[in-house]
Motif scaffolding. Structure first.
Motif, PDB file in Angstrom:
ATOM      1  N   ASN A 155      47.140  37.767  58.295  1.00 42.39           N
ATOM      2  CA  ASN A 155      46.162  38.673  57.567  1.00 42.39           C
ATOM      3  C   ASN A 155      46.664  38.560  56.082  1.00 42.39           C
ATOM      4  OD1 ASN A 155      44.381  39.366  59.221  1.00 42.39           O
ATOM      5  ND2 ASN A 155      44.575  41.410  58.832  1.00 42.39           N
ATOM      6  N   THR A 156      48.074  38.979  55.976  1.00 43.43           N
ATOM      7  CA  THR A 156      48.594  38.987  54.537  1.00 43.43           C
ATOM      8  C   THR A 156      48.637  37.532  53.693  1.00 43.43           C
ATOM      9  OG1 THR A 156      50.046  40.715  54.842  1.00 43.43           O
ATOM     10  CG2 THR A 156      50.653  39.312  53.323  1.00 43.43           C
ATOM     11  N   VAL A 210      46.255  35.185  54.491  1.00 42.22           N
ATOM     12  CA  VAL A 210      44.917  34.789  54.174  1.00 42.22           C
ATOM     13  C   VAL A 210      44.265  35.808  52.767  1.00 42.22           C
ATOM     14  CG1 VAL A 210      42.560  35.168  55.038  1.00 42.22           C
ATOM     15  CG2 VAL A 210      44.471  34.298  56.642  1.00 42.22           C
ATOM     16  N   THR A 211      44.941  36.880  52.906  1.00 43.35           N
ATOM     17  CA  THR A 211      44.332  37.669  51.810  1.00 43.35           C
ATOM     18  C   THR A 211      45.154  37.622  50.599  1.00 43.35           C
ATOM     19  OG1 THR A 211      44.365  39.556  53.326  1.00 43.35           O
ATOM     20  CG2 THR A 211      44.389  40.175  51.047  1.00 43.35           C
ATOM     21  N   ALA A 237      43.287  34.509  49.197  1.00 45.27           N
ATOM     22  CA  ALA A 237      41.919  34.902  48.558  1.00 45.27           C
ATOM     23  C   ALA A 237      41.985  35.616  47.120  1.00 45.27           C
ATOM     24  CB  ALA A 237      41.388  35.965  49.494  1.00 45.27           C
ATOM     25  N   LYS A 266      44.007  37.826  46.160  1.00 46.34           N
ATOM     26  CA  LYS A 266      44.238  39.344  46.095  1.00 46.34           C
ATOM     27  C   LYS A 266      45.615  39.797  45.656  1.00 46.34           C
ATOM     28  CE  LYS A 266      41.465  42.077  46.848  1.00 46.34           C
ATOM     29  NZ  LYS A 266      40.393  42.779  47.826  1.00 46.34           N
ATOM     30  N   SER A 292      46.920  44.869  48.170  1.00 47.97           N
ATOM     31  CA  SER A 292      45.952  44.554  48.823  1.00 47.97           C
ATOM     32  C   SER A 292      46.612  43.439  50.042  1.00 47.97           C
ATOM     33  CB  SER A 292      44.794  43.563  48.262  1.00 47.97           C
ATOM     34  OG  SER A 292      44.424  44.596  47.243  1.00 47.97           O
ATOM     35  N   SER A 293      47.314  42.579  49.623  1.00 44.40           N
ATOM     36  CA  SER A 293      47.634  41.512  50.701  1.00 44.40           C
ATOM     37  C   SER A 293      48.509  42.434  51.489  1.00 44.40           C
ATOM     38  CB  SER A 293      48.627  40.432  50.021  1.00 44.40           C
ATOM     39  OG  SER A 293      47.761  39.940  48.946  1.00 44.40           O
ATOM     40  N   SER A 337      46.536  44.723  54.206  1.00 44.99           N
ATOM     41  CA  SER A 337      45.765  43.794  54.962  1.00 44.99           C
ATOM     42  C   SER A 337      46.634  43.459  56.556  1.00 44.99           C
ATOM     43  CB  SER A 337      45.437  42.415  54.177  1.00 44.99           C
ATOM     44  OG  SER A 337      44.869  41.669  55.075  1.00 44.99           O
ATOM     45  N   THR A 392      53.529  37.279  50.845  1.00 42.97           N
ATOM     46  CA  THR A 392      52.798  37.539  49.571  1.00 42.97           C
ATOM     47  C   THR A 392      53.281  36.680  48.497  1.00 42.97           C
ATOM     48  OG1 THR A 392      51.983  39.461  50.107  1.00 42.97           O
ATOM     49  CG2 THR A 392      51.302  38.931  48.160  1.00 42.97           C
TER      50      THR A 392
END
Ligand code: ACO
Ligand code: LMR
Length: 264
Positions: A78-79, A81-82, A85, A87, A91-92, A95, A242
């Protein structure tokens, strides 16, 4: 006499009003001078007391061993992908953190709750596991996507080794191992996982350190402090993922069509 106006907030763990901030009554200068580590800071801020060295070392080992588990696990995925994106760090991070729960990393408190209840009621592993099955509840702390009876989780072994050497008693851990022996006789993926190892060993830490009363232990288990260890630990790895994606200037992630079964 003086009448204290009612306050909107009550706080008991830290105080920043004096010359220097205090954690659980201990000034920051003492924390530095005494060579305290992050395990001591957690003891003061979460448990509101200084714990013996083997306890703070155990907490630190939990944090180090759970800091990351590669890019493929739920949280890191999730991190990543975020971050891809575009972010920001927070946010990362959140997520990834939001995946922590009953299946992934957040089974520590329930593992402690169920193992404690079963042990305190003197249930045999058979009685415990079969009663969970009847209720339709997966045993928290048991099972792993990739670990197997013949490919154990190294983290579990390391935590158990430390506890066997340093803890005064490891009765809850031994119970969890007996449960694992039984579940492994049913299926090879039903190993004691890192959540179950931490959950059972923390019960031993709380009961064996002599630092907590029985009602305090019950409160810690009821409130659910222990998932906090995984949340804190994994934040280290998620922050790392991240930075990694940003450093690698990775583009927006899009999952390949071939890996989706489109069906009606
Ligand atoms: N207790 C009892 N039976 C289980 C358990 C368990 N904990 N885990 C799996 N099984 C059995 C069940 O029969 C399951 O069938 P069901 O879907 O009808 O319930 C069957 O095994 C198939 O399981 P898998 O699909 O192979 O398990 P999966 O790989 O999908 O799940 C997981 C892995 C999510 C960890 C699972 O074992 C589980 O829910 N465990 C309890 C929660 C837990 O401890 N999570 C922390 C994992 S460690 C970590 O995240 C850092
Ligand atoms: C982890 O710590 O993230 C893992 O145990 C979970 C996994 O799916 O491997």
């Amino acid at each position: 006499g003086k009448v204290r106006a009612p306050t909107h907030i009550i706080s008991t763990i830290s105080d920043d009003r004096g010359e220097e901030p205090c954690y659980g009554g201990v000034p920051m200068s003492s924390i530095v001078e005494r060579g305290y580590g992050v395990g001591d800071v957690i003891s003061l801020l979460w448990f509101k007391r200084s714990l013996p060295r083997y306890c703070t070392q155990f907490i630190e080992i939990c944090i180090m061993l759970c800091a990351d588990h590669g890019p493929c696990v739920s949280g890191a995925h999730n991190t990543i992908v975020t971050a891809r994106a575009g972010k920001d760090l927070v946010s990362s991070l959140v997520s990834g953190l939001l995946t922590i729960g009953p299946r992934f990393g957040g089974a520590i408190d329930d593992a402690a709750r169920y193992f404690k209840d079963a042990f305190d009621k003197s249930l045999t592993p058979y009685e415990f596991v079969e009663s969970m099955k009847k209720k339709g509840i997966r045993v928290p702390g048991i099972g792993h996507r990739i670990k197997r009876g013949d490919n154990r989780d190294k983290r579990v072994e390391l935590l158990q080794k430390f506890a066997r050497t340093h803890f005064p008693a490891v009765k809850y851990m031994e119970y969890a191992v007996q449960v694992e022996n039984y579940t492994l006789s049913k299926a090879n993926n039903l190993v004691l996982n890192v959540d179950g190892a931490i959950g059972s060993l923390f019960l031993d830490l709380l009961a064996g350190s002599g630092m907590f009363t029985k009602p305090e232990i019950d409160e810690i288990i009821e409130i659910g402090y222990l998932n906090g260890l995984f949340v804190l630990a994994r934040s280290i790895g998620l922050i790392g993922h991240t930075f990694d994606q940003k450093r690698l200037k990775q583009p927006l992630y899009r999952h390949p069509w071939e890996d989706v079964l489109y069906t009606k």
